[in-house]
Design an enzyme around this catalytic site. Structure first.
Site, PDB file in Angstrom:
ATOM      1  N   HIS A 158       0.822  -1.217   0.000  1.00 32.07           N
ATOM      2  CA  HIS A 158       0.000   0.000   0.000  1.00 32.07           C
ATOM      3  C   HIS A 158       0.857   1.269   0.000  1.00 32.07           C
ATOM      4  CE1 HIS A 158      -3.590  -2.334   0.435  1.00 32.07           C
ATOM      5  NE2 HIS A 158      -3.285  -2.767   1.641  1.00 32.07           N
ATOM      6  N   ASP A 193      -2.752 -10.602  -2.365  1.00 33.62           N
ATOM      7  CA  ASP A 193      -3.311 -10.133  -1.099  1.00 33.62           C
ATOM      8  C   ASP A 193      -4.804  -9.875  -1.269  1.00 33.62           C
ATOM      9  OD1 ASP A 193      -2.021  -8.681   1.601  1.00 33.62           O
ATOM     10  OD2 ASP A 193      -3.925  -7.797   0.967  1.00 33.62           O
ATOM     11  N   HIS A 195      -6.357  -7.369  -0.289  1.00 36.09           N
ATOM     12  CA  HIS A 195      -6.505  -5.955  -0.610  1.00 36.09           C
ATOM     13  C   HIS A 195      -5.709  -5.616  -1.870  1.00 36.09           C
ATOM     14  CE1 HIS A 195      -6.856  -6.189   3.877  1.00 36.09           C
ATOM     15  NE2 HIS A 195      -7.940  -5.482   3.609  1.00 36.09           N
ATOM     16  N   ASP A 282      -4.131 -13.025   3.689  1.00 35.51           N
ATOM     17  CA  ASP A 282      -5.387 -12.546   4.257  1.00 35.51           C
ATOM     18  C   ASP A 282      -6.590 -12.835   3.361  1.00 35.51           C
ATOM     19  OD1 ASP A 282      -4.321 -10.782   2.427  1.00 35.51           O
ATOM     20  OD2 ASP A 282      -4.425  -9.027   3.720  1.00 35.51           O
TER      21      ASP A 282
END
Length: 342
Positions: A158, A193, A195, A282
């Site tokens: 990120h 991931d 996200h 995740d």
């Protein structure tokens, strides 16, 4: 397979996380290291320490202004009368123009996208050695290793070139990909991931020398919300070199593997001769963020599918938060990869 980690990565211990207006303990806890180390060892990995390649690989993608901020902001923050123990922004610019604030509070808002990336006394040192772990992994792959695993914590995908966010400070996967590119490798980044890897996308969005592919929960109702949509394909020279594959919430193994096939096809058609996997665990069905529904055997299938590319591969740890199966999911991914041959 070698696994790279430095003990100084334990020093980042964030205390603050805000969700739905409620202050909670951060999910990105140092305990993740213990679980992931156990999972790597059970996969047969040999744990090694990274070499120190200096600031060069970091500064190749992160601005000197941003590196200066990360290195100094916590010391400056402690000089604020009544300031808290962690650097947490309380203001963010709607747009970032040519002006640059002098105050610590203003610079925190400028360089931190959200409240999920608090900066403590040990954050810079931990992030620095997390990046060095990725660099060492890239060097191993460039030197002929079939695969390596960089236990990068704090994670990185990120983080933009001058912006922290979502638990991330330095973009380890992007730094590793650039290191491989500089070694003469045509490199693709595959982000699995839960996200979207918005920082990775942002770093390479106008470039055609690194392919970025991300499979993630649809950001229409999931972090990071403002990036990760299928229409985002790159810009200028980078048009067509970014592929986002957003998935409905609770997508399970079989449907995920079908989409992964599309991602792998794009990597083949890019002509990649090395791949960096931004390995978020995740996407697991029992992860606290509950975005997708991959099972532990499903991670083994993902690892095996990636092995089918037949490319030198660096796994760079991203998300995957505290649950009983965290280490098992890493073991499944790495053994799935190691047990498969193209």
């Amino acid at each position: 397979m070698k696994a790279i980690f430095d003990d100084r990565q334990w020093k980042h211990a964030p205390q603050h996380f805000m969700a739905n207006g409620v202050i909670q303990p951060s999910p990105e806890q140092p305990e993740r290291i213990a679980r992931l180390t156990d999972g790597a060892r059970k996969a047969g990995c040999e744990m090694i320490a990274p070499k120190d390649a200096g600031l060069g690989p970091i500064a190749a993608l992160h601005s000197p202004e941003y590196v200066t901020f990360l290195r100094n902001i916590h010391i400056r923050w402690q000089r604020i009368e009544g300031g808290g123990p962690e650097v947490i922004p309380n203001i963010h610019p709607a747009t970032r123009g040519d002006g640059y604030p002098k105050s610590a509070v203003g610079q925190a808002g400028y360089h931190q996208a959200d409240t999920a990336c608090p900066i403590g006394a040990g954050t810079w040192e931990a992030a620095y050695w997390s990046a060095q772990s990725a660099v060492t992994g890239a060097d191993l792959v460039a030197a002929g290793e079939r695969a390596a695993y960089a236990l990068c914590r704090p994670p990185g995908h990120h983080a933009f070139g001058d912006l922290a966010g979502g638990f991330c400070f330095l973009n380890n996967a992007a730094i590793a990909a650039e290191r491989l590119r500089m070694a003469g490798r045509r490199t693709a980044i595959l982000d699995v991931d839960v996200h979207h890897g918005n920082g990775t996308q942002g770093i390479f969005y106008d470039r055609d020398d690194v392919l970025t592919v991300s499979i993630h929960a649809d950001p229409e109702r999931f972090y990071p919300f403002f990036w990760g949509h299928a229409c985002e394909r790159g810009e200028r020279r980078g048009m067509g070199y970014n592929l986002n594959l957003p998935l409905p919430r609770k997508t399970g193994d079989d449907d995920y593997l079908k989409v992964l096939d599309r991602a792998l096809e794009r990597i083949v058609n890019f002509g990649a001769d090395a791949v960096v996997v931004a390995l978020g665990l995740d996407a697991y069905e029992g992860d606290p963020f509950k975005g997708l529904a991959i099972t532990t055997p499903g991670f083994g299938r993902i690892g095996a599918a990636i092995a089918g590319l037949g490319l030198p591969t660096l796994f760079v740890q991203e998300g995957g938060y505290l649950c009983e199966e965290l280490g098992q999911n890493l073991t499944a991914t790495l053994t799935g990869f190691e047990g498969a041959r193209p």
